[in-house]
Design a protein around this motif. Structure first.
Motif, PDB file in Angstrom:
ATOM      1  N   PHE A  17       0.821  -1.215   0.000  1.00  0.00           N
ATOM      2  CA  PHE A  17       0.000   0.000   0.000  1.00  0.00           C
ATOM      3  C   PHE A  17       0.856   1.266   0.000  1.00  0.00           C
ATOM      4  O   PHE A  17       0.575   2.218  -0.745  1.00  0.00           O
ATOM      5  CB  PHE A  17      -0.925  -0.001   1.208  1.00  0.00           C
ATOM      6  N   ARG A 119      -5.954 -10.312   0.083  1.00  0.00           N
ATOM      7  CA  ARG A 119      -5.763  -9.060   0.820  1.00  0.00           C
ATOM      8  C   ARG A 119      -4.575  -8.274   0.234  1.00  0.00           C
ATOM      9  O   ARG A 119      -4.617  -7.039   0.147  1.00  0.00           O
ATOM     10  CB  ARG A 119      -5.526  -9.338   2.302  1.00  0.00           C
ATOM     11  N   GLN A 122      -5.806  -6.618  -2.877  1.00  0.00           N
ATOM     12  CA  GLN A 122      -6.677  -5.493  -2.546  1.00  0.00           C
ATOM     13  C   GLN A 122      -5.873  -4.290  -2.065  1.00  0.00           C
ATOM     14  O   GLN A 122      -6.169  -3.143  -2.429  1.00  0.00           O
ATOM     15  CB  GLN A 122      -7.694  -5.917  -1.483  1.00  0.00           C
ATOM     16  N   SER A 123      -4.851  -4.531  -1.255  1.00  0.00           N
ATOM     17  CA  SER A 123      -4.023  -3.445  -0.740  1.00  0.00           C
ATOM     18  C   SER A 123      -3.279  -2.743  -1.870  1.00  0.00           C
ATOM     19  O   SER A 123      -3.289  -1.505  -1.972  1.00  0.00           O
ATOM     20  CB  SER A 123      -3.027  -3.998   0.286  1.00  0.00           C
ATOM     21  N   LEU A 126      -5.822  -0.914  -4.197  1.00  0.00           N
ATOM     22  CA  LEU A 126      -6.320   0.341  -3.637  1.00  0.00           C
ATOM     23  C   LEU A 126      -5.265   1.430  -3.761  1.00  0.00           C
ATOM     24  O   LEU A 126      -5.568   2.570  -4.140  1.00  0.00           O
ATOM     25  CB  LEU A 126      -6.712   0.144  -2.172  1.00  0.00           C
ATOM     26  N   SER A 127      -4.021   1.083  -3.453  1.00  0.00           N
ATOM     27  CA  SER A 127      -2.934   2.045  -3.579  1.00  0.00           C
ATOM     28  C   SER A 127      -2.775   2.499  -5.023  1.00  0.00           C
ATOM     29  O   SER A 127      -2.648   3.698  -5.310  1.00  0.00           O
ATOM     30  CB  SER A 127      -1.625   1.424  -3.081  1.00  0.00           C
ATOM     31  N   LEU A 129      -5.016   2.499  -7.340  1.00  0.00           N
ATOM     32  CA  LEU A 129      -6.165   3.330  -7.709  1.00  0.00           C
ATOM     33  C   LEU A 129      -5.964   4.768  -7.249  1.00  0.00           C
ATOM     34  O   LEU A 129      -6.213   5.724  -8.000  1.00  0.00           O
ATOM     35  CB  LEU A 129      -7.445   2.758  -7.097  1.00  0.00           C
ATOM     36  N   PHE A 130      -5.501   4.944  -6.019  1.00  0.00           N
ATOM     37  CA  PHE A 130      -5.225   6.290  -5.505  1.00  0.00           C
ATOM     38  C   PHE A 130      -4.161   6.988  -6.352  1.00  0.00           C
ATOM     39  O   PHE A 130      -4.266   8.176  -6.659  1.00  0.00           O
ATOM     40  CB  PHE A 130      -4.760   6.221  -4.047  1.00  0.00           C
TER      41      PHE A 130
END
Length: 469
Positions: A17, A119, A122-123, A126-127, A129-130
């Motif tokens: 992340f 997981r 997903q981590s 999400l990172s 995507l940001f």
């Protein structure tokens, strides 16, 4: 209170992340301090504690081939120290190299559960995507846009680098991830809404890649797409020609086509490639840019005003090409004069001024300048033996990927390996024009994601019945 999960799991989760997202870097004396510099030792310490307390187990991933390749280059790099003028950059380079090796060994050998791998995805997702959303916001609001190397762009505000410091680095990160996003959008998800949502994320990344205005990255993205289709031809095409996917592709291509300077930059990219690869071959786009052998008419654009703009664009592209080729010639000169063990690991920049002084035709106005080619940098610093050993690391890496590709019968596993083959290929190609392998943030992501992906596919293909649902 007893920790429910191994410390290694949490350390890897946070690394996935934070490392793409946090670009902050400072120095404590000569020592750098950044997200990857903090997280790699934490992962290592966590793995040692967990292993000693038997909180983690190791899988049977065969490490010997790549361990030998890593060791061979490390030994040659150590030997090259006898030629090093400065030991400080040499030691830092070796420390970074060892940190990547240790990180890869840990994440590829620790046996995580399927739920933990989910997981991790997903981590990192999400990172990523940001990072992608921030890239778009950065361009829209003009936040710290990079204005270097625009090469005759007339409409663009600047170049996006998001959280990867430099547009070229950011473009490489995007290309590493784009094949996976495309495959998940087109092939993996069955639900139409899920497909369209994932395609939207993929589109954000493509738009970001365009906004970096890194021509080599645009070409690499097309190469990655070709690899995806080549490795999964029937599956990919079957899903891609569905009406909602075809409409999505048309909409994305239309948006990209009309983005600022895309058309001129695309022509410039092809022109630059032809200048480098086949500059003496007639009949190509380079001829069309300037007209056939300078004759009137027959140019890529007709009309006086268009001819003037094209001539200006050609001139700036030529300067860029000449500058980049000159840097490569400098690296080659250094390697040719130090063929056995080079000038010493980490010492290219230290010796750069000496060589441009010795060969004035190589001087481009700087006392220090990157060679803009990872392989030439390695060859210059460790000689031909070092370059062979270094390339061998990635040859072994691809042997692993190909074995996993043919061994995996799981659809998800096959998709992950195809994405990794295509994404890492773009990384290797872009290292021909940049020193991306030597960018800690980017290279840490490469080995972290590669190790986890390879371990997951190995575990699921070898013992599919033992992984958790």
């Amino acid at each position: 209170m007893r920790v429910r999960q191994p410390l290694t799991y949490y350390a890897v989760l946070w690394a996935l992340f934070l490392i793409p997202l946090v670009s902050y870097k400072t120095y404590i004396g000569p020592l750098p301090l950044s997200a990857e510099v903090v997280m790699i030792p934490l992962i290592t310490l966590a793995a040692l504690i967990d292993y000693r307390q038997r909180r983690i187990q190791l899988n049977d991933f065969p490490l010997k081939p790549i361990a030998l390749a890593f060791a061979a280059f490390f030994i040659i790099a150590i030997v090259s120290l006898v030629k090093a003028v400065s030991l400080a950059p040499a030691i830092m380079e070796l420390a970074r190299y060892l940190s990547y090796v240790v990180l890869f060994f840990i994440v590829v050998k620790v046996q995580f559960t399927r739920e933990q791998y989910v997981r991790f995805a997903q981590s990192f997702g999400l990172s990523a995507l940001f990072v992608g959303l921030y890239g778009v916001i950065q361009y829209i609001f003009g936040i710290s846009l990079n204005t270097a190397g625009l090469y005759a762009l007339k409409e663009a505000k600047g170049r996006v680098d998001s959280t990867l410091v430099n547009p070229n680095y950011y473009a490489s990160f995007l290309n590493l991830v784009i094949p996976a996003l495309l495959l998940f959008a087109v092939v993996y998800w069955r639900d139409k809404k899920a497909q369209l949502l994932m395609f939207a994320v993929y589109s954000i990344y493509v738009i970001n890649l365009v906004l970096t205005y890194t021509r080599a990255a645009w070409v690499a993205m097309l190469g990655g797409l070709a690899l995806v289709i080549l490795l999964m031809p029937k599956t990919f095409i079957k899903h891609a020609i569905r009406p909602h996917m075809l409409i999505s592709f048309v909409v994305l291509l239309t948006i990209v086509y009309f983005m600022p300077d895309v058309q001129s930059r695309t022509y410039s990219a092809v022109y630059a490639m032809e200048k480098i690869i086949s500059r003496h071959m007639p009949g190509g786009l380079a001829d069309h840019f300037a007209g056939d052998n300078g004759d009137e008419g027959g140019g890529f654009l007709d009309g006086d005003e268009a001819d003037e703009e094209t001539t200006e664009d050609e001139a700036t592209t030529n300067r860029a090409v000449v500058s980049r080729v000159t840097l490569w010639k400098t690296g080659w000169a250094m390697m040719k004069e130090n063929p056995v063990i080079g000038v010493g690991i980490g010492n290219y920049l230290v010796r750069y001024k000496e060589y441009v002084t010795k060969y004035p035709e190589l001087y481009i106005g700087h006392d220090q300048y990157s060679v803009h080619n990872s392989y030439l940098k390695v060859g210059a610093e460790t000689g031909f033996l070092g370059l062979i050993a270094f390339v061998a690391i990635y040859v072994v890496y691809y042997v692993y990927l190909l074995r996993l590709y043919f061994a995996s019968s799981d659809r998800l596993g096959k998709l992950i390996i195809v994405a990794l083959i295509a994404g890492s290929a773009t990384f290797m190609v872009q290292n021909l024009s940049n020193n991306l392998i030597f960018i800690p943030q980017l290279n840490t992501i490469f080995w972290l994601v590669s190790g986890l992906a390879m371990a997951f596919v190995h575990q699921t293909s070898a013992r599919p019945s033992t992984t958790q649902a």
